[in-house]
Design an enzyme around this catalytic site. Sequence first.
Site, short mmCIF file in Angstrom:
data_model
loop_
_atom_site.label_atom_id
_atom_site.label_comp_id
_atom_site.label_asym_id
_atom_site.label_seq_id
_atom_site.Cartn_x
_atom_site.Cartn_y
_atom_site.Cartn_z
N CYS A 83 0.66 -1.26 0.02
CA CYS A 83 0.10 0.11 0.01
C CYS A 83 0.94 1.18 0.23
O CYS A 83 0.51 2.02 -0.78
CB CYS A 83 -0.98 0.07 1.29
C1 UDX Z 1 -1.35 -0.10 5.61
C2 UDX Z 1 -2.01 0.94 6.67
O1 UDX Z 1 -1.62 0.60 7.92
C3 UDX Z 1 -3.42 0.26 6.31
O2 UDX Z 1 -4.45 1.29 7.07
C4 UDX Z 1 -3.99 0.29 5.11
O3 UDX Z 1 -5.33 0.08 4.83
C5 UDX Z 1 -3.04 -0.44 4.05
O4 UDX Z 1 -1.67 0.00 4.25
P1 UDX Z 1 0.12 -2.50 5.78
O5 UDX Z 1 0.83 -1.96 4.56
O6 UDX Z 1 -0.74 -3.71 5.89
O7 UDX Z 1 -1.24 -1.40 6.26
O8 UDX Z 1 0.89 -2.56 7.22
P2 UDX Z 1 1.59 -1.02 8.18
O9 UDX Z 1 1.52 -1.72 9.40
O10 UDX Z 1 0.98 0.05 7.84
O11 UDX Z 1 2.95 -1.25 7.89
C6 UDX Z 1 3.55 -0.54 6.36
C7 UDX Z 1 4.88 -0.56 6.27
O12 UDX Z 1 5.55 0.55 7.34
C8 UDX Z 1 5.69 -2.05 6.85
O13 UDX Z 1 6.76 -2.19 6.12
C9 UDX Z 1 6.03 -1.49 8.32
O14 UDX Z 1 7.11 -2.21 8.81
C10 UDX Z 1 6.55 -0.26 8.18
N1 UDX Z 1 6.26 0.65 9.52
C11 UDX Z 1 5.12 0.67 9.98
C12 UDX Z 1 7.30 0.92 10.24
O15 UDX Z 1 8.56 0.79 9.55
N2 UDX Z 1 7.25 1.63 11.24
C13 UDX Z 1 6.16 1.77 12.09
O16 UDX Z 1 6.24 2.33 13.03
C14 UDX Z 1 4.98 1.19 11.23
#
Ligand code: UDX
Length: 507
Positions: A311
């Site tokens: 996403c």
């Molecule tokens: C995201 C959104 O959170 C969600 O609301 C939307 O519908 C789809 O996209 P997702 O991609 O499944 O969800 O995971 P998310 O937990 O948001 O993490 C995305 C990326 O950011 C991951 O690679 C994660 O490791 C990274 N991340 C997230 C960080 O590096 N640090 C953080 O604090 C949070």
Amino acid sequence: MTAPLRTITPWTSRGPVPSRPRRPRSTRIDSIEGGSDPRPMPSPSVRRVGIVGAGYMGLATALAFARRRRPVVVYDSNARLRRTLSSGRSPIHEVGVRELLRRETSSGAFRVAGTLGELVESADVIVLCLPTPRGAGGRIDLGPMLRGVRELAREIAATHGYRLVVVKSTVVPGTTVERIEPALRAATRRSPRELGVAVNPEFLAEGSMLADALRPERIVLGVSDPKAARTLRHVYATFPAPVHELSPSGAELVKYASNAFLAAKVSFANEVARLSERLGENVDRVARAVGADSRIGRKFLRAGPGFGGSCFDKDVRALVGRSRELGERFRTGEFALSVNEDQLRHVARLVRRALPTLEGKTVALLGVSFKAGTDDVRESRALPIARDLLRAGARVRLHDPVALARFAEEWTGGGWGSKDEVEFCATPAGALRGADLAILHADWPAYRAWPAAWSRAMRQPLLLDLRRAIPPARASKVGLRLVALGVGVPTSGRRPRSRSSAGGRRA
Ligand code: UDX
């Protein structure tokens, strides 16, 4: 009328003593639902909610509706996926999905349709959960969506009665009004009284999809006519969440703005991490204190290898592109993307600092999904990291508790490399045997319990921890040298350290 006392106290010493009603055993789903009982009587006015597309998001959405007293019928054009679902098996690794799929299939609330026509026959609210993959030039590829819409329109045209088509897939602001609705109306020749079109974005994060779907923090509805608004409000009446009603384009913008903000927060944390390394600090301590301000908040301030997943990168690029089309710039998004690209280079620098020469060395990459808790490897940073290690002449061994099969598919299918260039290992110990360096990419709980035997199995017990999963105290206990992203070596003086010596190395 009140019953006489005698008749309501029938259990005397001579009568049978009832066994105490047994409380049902609590399961994972109960804890995901937060203990609430979401099952009063089904509503007569909505038949089934039809879900078109049973990927990660479609499946979690369908199960949440089923659980919240909105029986569903699901259709996916992939026949193998339909067979898997029909037999009650989960095609994905996601907490609670297997259990809920079994429960709701046997309760009859979750049903798989053999054809799209069958779905349209039994559902009056039809939710589109079709993929919107990355297209050319940062745009999303609307091909699969529009093909699905055309097919759906043919089926709707062949039936009677009101239908509401809900776009849940992530589409750039303006898409529903400019592309999807016209396509549906042209093919069905139906007015808004007979065919409603609405937008209802999802905010499900992988790893907590069911919890997010069952207990959303907000429900966003993009509606342009009262009947569609009424119907959709009714569908969601069993969900304990505030509803925000906007126009379809407004709802689409909420989704993109939310993801862009979260992506920017992660990029912000990653920049703070680099400063923390140089200042001899620990980014988590800094982020905890920064996030204690409720205006900022603690979530999404975990520094790491940069955001991955299907996403953030795709959505932010699409929003930046759409902004340009609208004659604006979305600089927050541009910033989030450019910092994220830098973060991959920063990881490469950390690898070099940990192990200056990679040629002929063995590196174990632990956790290859884009984050822990999912088997999804889309846009996983483990892909470019593995490729760069190979290019630098290292041998690469991979481990992940659930994502190796998907990684293998993406590695070859996505053109990253050939299957035999990397070694897939069934256990962390297998990946670590004789390794000169381990890189922890996704912080699965199994890695946190790092036993001393793993360190002993390595040629050099050296870990580059991209998520700070192993605390320094544990590392020294198990004989592991640690280099952690976002953690600098504390300095006695206050002078920032020079560029060449920063890097969070801990012995
Ligand atoms: C995201 C959104 O959170 C969600 O609301 C939307 O519908 C789809 O996209 P997702 O991609 O499944 O969800 O995971 P998310 O937990 O948001 O993490 C995305 C990326 O950011 C991951 O690679 C994660 O490791 C990274 N991340 C997230 C960080 O590096 N640090 C953080 O604090 C949070």
